[in-house]
Design a protein around this motif. Structure first.
Motif, PDB file in Angstrom:
ATOM      1  N   TRP A   1      -0.071  14.454   5.786  1.00 31.79           N
ATOM      2  CA  TRP A   1      -0.619  13.606   4.737  1.00 31.79           C
ATOM      3  C   TRP A   1       0.551  12.900   4.054  1.00 31.79           C
ATOM      4  CZ3 TRP A   1      -4.928  11.283   4.042  1.00 31.79           C
ATOM      5  CH2 TRP A   1      -5.190  10.615   2.832  1.00 31.79           C
TER       6      TRP A   1
ATOM      7  N   LYS B   1     -12.288   6.516  -2.842  1.00 26.81           N
ATOM      8  CA  LYS B   1     -10.926   6.175  -3.286  1.00 26.81           C
ATOM      9  C   LYS B   1     -10.461   4.860  -2.684  1.00 26.81           C
ATOM     10  CE  LYS B   1      -6.404   6.322  -4.164  1.00 26.81           C
ATOM     11  NZ  LYS B   1      -5.317   7.195  -4.535  1.00 26.81           N
ATOM     12  N   LEU B   2     -10.576   4.735  -1.331  1.00 24.82           N
ATOM     13  CA  LEU B   2      -9.980   3.576  -0.664  1.00 24.82           C
ATOM     14  C   LEU B   2     -10.882   2.355  -0.757  1.00 24.82           C
ATOM     15  CD1 LEU B   2      -8.367   5.326   2.433  1.00 24.82           C
ATOM     16  CD2 LEU B   2      -7.397   4.861   0.175  1.00 24.82           C
ATOM     17  N   ARG B   3     -10.255   1.173  -0.743  1.00 23.76           N
ATOM     18  CA  ARG B   3     -10.976  -0.079  -0.922  1.00 23.76           C
ATOM     19  C   ARG B   3     -11.409  -0.648   0.417  1.00 23.76           C
ATOM     20  NH1 ARG B   3      -7.514   1.557  -5.322  1.00 23.76           N
ATOM     21  NH2 ARG B   3      -6.055   1.610  -3.596  1.00 23.76           N
TER      22      ARG B   3
ATOM     23  N   ALA C   1       0.208  10.093   1.975  1.00 22.58           N
ATOM     24  CA  ALA C   1      -0.192   9.312   0.786  1.00 22.58           C
ATOM     25  C   ALA C   1       0.188   7.841   0.947  1.00 22.58           C
ATOM     26  CB  ALA C   1       0.422   9.873  -0.498  1.00 22.58           C
ATOM     27  N   SER C   2       0.252   7.414   2.195  1.00 24.51           N
ATOM     28  CA  SER C   2       0.447   5.994   2.524  1.00 24.51           C
ATOM     29  C   SER C   2      -0.426   5.731   3.746  1.00 24.51           C
ATOM     30  CB  SER C   2       1.915   5.723   2.851  1.00 24.51           C
ATOM     31  OG  SER C   2       2.074   4.413   3.347  1.00 24.51           O
ATOM     32  N   MET C   3      -1.567   5.066   3.496  1.00 27.84           N
ATOM     33  CA  MET C   3      -2.543   4.879   4.583  1.00 27.84           C
ATOM     34  C   MET C   3      -1.908   4.206   5.790  1.00 27.84           C
ATOM     35  SD  MET C   3      -6.145   2.817   4.479  1.00 27.84           S
ATOM     36  CE  MET C   3      -7.487   3.251   5.588  1.00 27.84           C
TER      37      MET C   3
ATOM     38  N   PHE D   1      -7.840  10.453  10.439  1.00 29.93           N
ATOM     39  CA  PHE D   1      -7.519  10.234   9.025  1.00 29.93           C
ATOM     40  C   PHE D   1      -8.816  10.301   8.235  1.00 29.93           C
ATOM     41  CE2 PHE D   1      -5.250   8.178   5.491  1.00 29.93           C
ATOM     42  CZ  PHE D   1      -6.269   7.551   4.796  1.00 29.93           C
TER      43      PHE D   1
ATOM     44  N   TYR E   1     -10.349  10.042   4.223  1.00 27.16           N
ATOM     45  CA  TYR E   1     -10.363   9.998   2.777  1.00 27.16           C
ATOM     46  C   TYR E   1     -11.828   9.871   2.353  1.00 27.16           C
ATOM     47  CZ  TYR E   1      -8.073  10.292  -1.663  1.00 27.16           C
ATOM     48  OH  TYR E   1      -7.616  10.759  -2.880  1.00 27.16           O
TER      49      TYR E   1
ATOM     50  N   GLU F   1      -8.298  -2.388   2.737  1.00 20.60           N
ATOM     51  CA  GLU F   1      -7.745  -1.145   3.302  1.00 20.60           C
ATOM     52  C   GLU F   1      -8.636  -0.678   4.456  1.00 20.60           C
ATOM     53  OE1 GLU F   1      -7.581   1.211  -0.340  1.00 20.60           O
ATOM     54  OE2 GLU F   1      -5.403   0.977  -0.453  1.00 20.60           O
TER      55      GLU F   1
ATOM     56  N   ASP G   1       0.844  -1.201   0.000  1.00 19.22           N
ATOM     57  CA  ASP G   1       0.000   0.000   0.000  1.00 19.22           C
ATOM     58  C   ASP G   1       0.879   1.251   0.000  1.00 19.22           C
ATOM     59  OD1 ASP G   1      -2.651   1.340   0.489  1.00 19.22           O
ATOM     60  OD2 ASP G   1      -1.496   2.077   2.197  1.00 19.22           O
ATOM     61  N   GLY G   2       0.509   2.224  -0.817  1.00 19.35           N
ATOM     62  CA  GLY G   2       1.277   3.476  -0.853  1.00 19.35           C
ATOM     63  C   GLY G   2       2.523   3.364  -1.716  1.00 19.35           C
TER      64      GLY G   2
ATOM     65  N   ASN H   1      -6.033  14.703   2.247  1.00 24.92           N
ATOM     66  CA  ASN H   1      -5.388  15.272   1.059  1.00 24.92           C
ATOM     67  C   ASN H   1      -6.083  16.599   0.731  1.00 24.92           C
ATOM     68  OD1 ASN H   1      -4.551  16.041  -1.470  1.00 24.92           O
ATOM     69  ND2 ASN H   1      -4.463  13.955  -2.283  1.00 24.92           N
TER      70      ASN H   1
HETATM   71  P1  P6P Z   1      -3.848  10.257  -2.788  1.00 23.65           P
HETATM   72  C1  P6P Z   1      -2.199   4.769  -1.629  1.00 23.65           C
HETATM   73  O1  P6P Z   1      -2.331   4.712  -3.036  1.00 23.65           O
HETATM   74  C2  P6P Z   1      -3.589   4.894  -1.036  1.00 23.65           C
HETATM   75  O2  P6P Z   1      -4.365   3.790  -1.419  1.00 23.65           O
HETATM   76  C3  P6P Z   1      -3.506   5.043   0.468  1.00 23.65           C
HETATM   77  O3  P6P Z   1      -2.434   4.360   1.025  1.00 23.65           O
HETATM   78  C4  P6P Z   1      -3.369   6.528   0.676  1.00 23.65           C
HETATM   79  O4  P6P Z   1      -3.929   6.985   1.907  1.00 23.65           O
HETATM   80  C5  P6P Z   1      -4.133   7.116  -0.507  1.00 23.65           C
HETATM   81  O5  P6P Z   1      -4.195   6.100  -1.515  1.00 23.65           O
HETATM   82  C6  P6P Z   1      -3.431   8.334  -1.077  1.00 23.65           C
HETATM   83  O6  P6P Z   1      -4.288   8.884  -2.049  1.00 23.65           O
HETATM   84  O7  P6P Z   1      -5.092  10.647  -3.564  1.00 23.65           O
HETATM   85  O8  P6P Z   1      -3.485  11.251  -1.711  1.00 23.65           O
HETATM   86  O9  P6P Z   1      -2.668   9.903  -3.651  1.00 23.65           O
END
Ligand code: P6P
Length: 322
Positions: free
Chosen positions: A232, A264-266, A234-236, A250, A252, A270, A110-111, A198
């Motif tokens: 932020w 966005k997230l699954r 970009a890595s959950m 957190f 999203y 996730e 992830d990320g 984000n």
């Molecule tokens: P964005 C990584 O691709 C992910 O799935 C998560 O780990 C992370 O929180 C999110 O997408 C980041 O998304 O839109 O900020 O690039």
């Protein structure tokens, strides 16, 4: 602190020997992925491939390699029936569907967009049981997850696990290639002074998220009467790990741009595992309306809105939505 290895911990806490064995397989996969991540630039595993994953995202070489590591490490477990991977469209059946067999839903890396810039990445997983002999029953129910966890590949490699009642963190000891309990009973602080979202998506947010973030930004003179920091990564995995260590929230959320895709997230590999972990750590996790672990999965790669972290923040946001 007494030195407790993952193996000793699982013997006491996993309940079933077969589950302990599967988690050892997952830990072995994470150990291998940690090594692959550390040498990615040396092995020519950076950049992108020509492959596209089920979400239309360009796959990194390590996305594919990490998935292969998970399949190789976990398929040896005779009690495992099915794998649900972020990187594979279809469900992979490694044994026939049978009541009580395990289903492993996972995001192998992830990320991964952070790999080339040497920032923390991770693996996320959730283990559930098949409720019948029918392959139709393969999608997990958040209330029936047996175990959820993640590995974070950062300055150290850690494995964080829960069976539902508490969260325990293990650090990889390179001298013995074993995971050692270093963070027993991890708790999410009830109050937050740090939010992770984000902010570049602000123009797409709904009114509830707009006003929540706006109130945080007003600081001590605003309605929250305290200053907030923002992160932020970009890595959950990295954002959730920070929240487990020092608190925060957190977000999203589903927004005007990603609403057609459901967010966005699954959900299965996730949102749901992270929701189980954060709730077991005393925090909260919601899609805005209901607890994330109550969101019903109808497809393997279903997306969802994700808001999780400090209980006080989650209660505030859910009240605002209702
Ligand atoms: P964005 C990584 O691709 C992910 O799935 C998560 O780990 C992370 O929180 C999110 O997408 C980041 O998304 O839109 O900020 O690039």
């Amino acid at each position: 602190m007494q030195r407790i290895t993952l193996t000793e911990y699982l013997a006491r806490n996993a309940g079933e020997a077969a589950l302990a064995d599967l988690i050892e397989c997952i830990a072995s996969a994470c150990w291998s992925i940690s090594n692959l991540v550390n040498v990615s630039a040396l092995a020519g595993h950076q950049g992108s491939t020509d492959e596209i994953n089920p979400h239309g995202e360009v796959q990194k070489p390590l996305d594919i390699l990490a998935d292969e590591v998970f399949v190789r490490s976990c398929s040896a477990n005779a009690n495992l029936s099915a794998l649900i991977s972020e990187e594979v469209e279809e469900i992979t059946w490694v044994n026939p569907a049978q009541t009580g067999a395990y289903v492993l839903a996972y995001d192998p890396l992830d990320g991964s967009s952070n790999l080339d810039v040497d920032l923390s990445v991770g693996s996320i997983f959730a283990v559930s049981k098949l409720r019948s002999d029918s392959a139709e029953d393969v999608l997990p129910n958040g209330r029936n997850l047996l175990c959820s966890g993640y590995a974070i590949y950062g300055p150290s490699t850690m494995l964080v696990l829960t069976f539902g009642d508490q969260v325990d963190g293990f650090t990889l000891d390179d001298s013995t290639d074993s995971f050692v309990l270093t963070h027993p009973n991890m708790k999410v602080p009830q109050q937050a002074c740090e939010f992770a979202i984000n902010v570049s998506r602000q123009r797409h947010w709904d009114e509830t998220i707009q006003s929540y973030v706006s109130d945080c930004l007003k600081g001590a003179v605003g309605p929250r009467q305290k200053a907030f920091n923002m992160r932020w990564t970009a890595s959950m995995v990295a954002d959730v790990h920070r929240i487990l260590i020092r608190g925060g929230v957190f977000l999203y959320p589903i927004d005007a741009e990603n609403a057609a895709a459901g967010g966005k997230l699954r959900l299965l590999y996730e949102a749901m595992p992270m929701a189980m972990i954060v709730e077991a750590g005393g925090g909260g996790a919601t899609d805005g309306r209901i607890p994330l672990i109550d969101v019903v999965a109808t497809t393997p790669h279903q997306r969802t809105s994700v808001i999780l972290g400090a209980r006080e923040e989650i209660d505030l946001i859910r009240a605002a939505y209702s």
